[in-house]
Design an enzyme around this catalytic site. Structure first.
Site, PDB file in Angstrom:
ATOM      1  N   TYR A  53     -13.765  -1.405  10.166  1.00 30.27           N
ATOM      2  CA  TYR A  53     -12.347  -1.028  10.113  1.00 30.27           C
ATOM      3  C   TYR A  53     -11.670  -1.313  11.456  1.00 30.27           C
ATOM      4  O   TYR A  53     -10.603  -1.928  11.509  1.00 30.27           O
ATOM      5  CB  TYR A  53     -12.245   0.453   9.760  1.00 30.27           C
ATOM      6  N   GLY A  62       0.819  -1.204   0.000  1.00 25.97           N
ATOM      7  CA  GLY A  62       0.000   0.000   0.000  1.00 25.97           C
ATOM      8  C   GLY A  62       0.854   1.256   0.000  1.00 25.97           C
ATOM      9  O   GLY A  62       0.545   2.242   0.661  1.00 25.97           O
ATOM     10  N   THR A 108       2.442  -3.154  20.155  1.00 27.20           N
ATOM     11  CA  THR A 108       1.719  -2.215  19.294  1.00 27.20           C
ATOM     12  C   THR A 108       1.991  -0.821  19.841  1.00 27.20           C
ATOM     13  O   THR A 108       1.607  -0.502  20.967  1.00 27.20           O
ATOM     14  CB  THR A 108       0.208  -2.496  19.294  1.00 27.20           C
TER      15      THR A 108
END
Length: 249
Positions: free
Chosen positions: A155, A14, A239
């Site tokens: 999402y 991407g 994360t």
């Protein structure tokens, strides 16, 4: 800081624009041989051309496992190794979940979650043989919020899946010299977010961020480059929020 990335091979998915293009440019500037993947080959060419260093555009639909295999095979064939994977590709759906179609759900899952798995699954056998590799997954603060300022439940759910996938893979492959981490950007200043914001909504968003500004694409790219290097070699399964303090509220 010298991240000692010279000669490392990297694939950024991407990467035809926005965060992905900036990550590709940052890795190339640090000496990586970067493959700039995107479903829009012309956009990938432009992004690769903007890199200072070695960058090659590749046509890549992460939701197609055969396409992923072809690109990974090319990287390995041309370099005899595969060092860094940055799973950045993603699509955004907005609006209430009750108004979302089954196609919406399938599309978001295919790119945002299945695409990450396909890429990881394809590169890991090479990294396991090398006993070395860095995987950086781009998640989102919406993984915590179950959706975000723009991204909806669909999402947010896929991004939460990316966080879980990151933790699970890290646990499996850390003993083999491979790091798998994720970045959770807040709302980032890109063409996509700019097109979704009115002056009024921008004011509301900024009020929710202690730092008082949106993330810049370079803010995210800097963390990605660190995770792709050995500087943070003891960080695994994490994360990292890049959100200006958004999640503190």
């Amino acid at each position: 800081m010298d991240l000692e990335l010279n000669g490392r091979t990297a694939l950024v998915t991407g990467a035809g624009g926005g965060i992905g293009a900036t990550i590709a440019a940052t890795l190339a500037a640090h000496g990586c041989i970067v493959y700039v993947g995107d479903t829009n080959l012309e956009a990938a060419r432009v992004a690769a051309g903007a890199c200072v260093g070695t960058a090659q555009p590749v046509l890549l639909d992460v939701g197609d496992p055969e396409a992923v295999a072809r690109v990974v095979d090319r990287v390995v064939h041309e370099n005899a190794r595969f060092d860094i994977l940055v799973n950045n590709a993603g699509i955004l759906k907005t609006g209430p979940a009750v108004e979302s179609s089954i196609r919406d759900w399938d599309d978001v899952c295919r790119v945002n979650l299945s695409g990450v798995f396909y890429c990881c699954r394809t590169v890991l056998p090479v990294m396991l043989v090398q006993r070395y590799g860095k995987i950086v997954n781009i998640a989102s603060v919406s993984a915590v919020k179950g959706g975000g300022t723009f991204g909806n439940v669909l999402y947010g759910t896929t991004k939460a899946g990316v966080v879980a996938l990151t933790k699970g893979l890290a646990r499996e492959v850390a003993p083999h010299g491979i790091n798998v981490n994720a970045i959770a950007p807040g709302v980032t200043e890109t063409a996509m977010t700019s097109s979704l914001m009115t002056p009024q909504s921008r004011e509301v968003v900024l009020a929710s961020i202690p730092a008082g500004r949106l993330a810049a694409v370079q803010d995210v790219a800097n963390v990605a480059a660190l995770l792709a290097s050995d500087v943070l070699s003891y960080v695994n399964g994490a994360t990292i929020p890049v959100d200006g303090g958004y999640l503190t509220r």
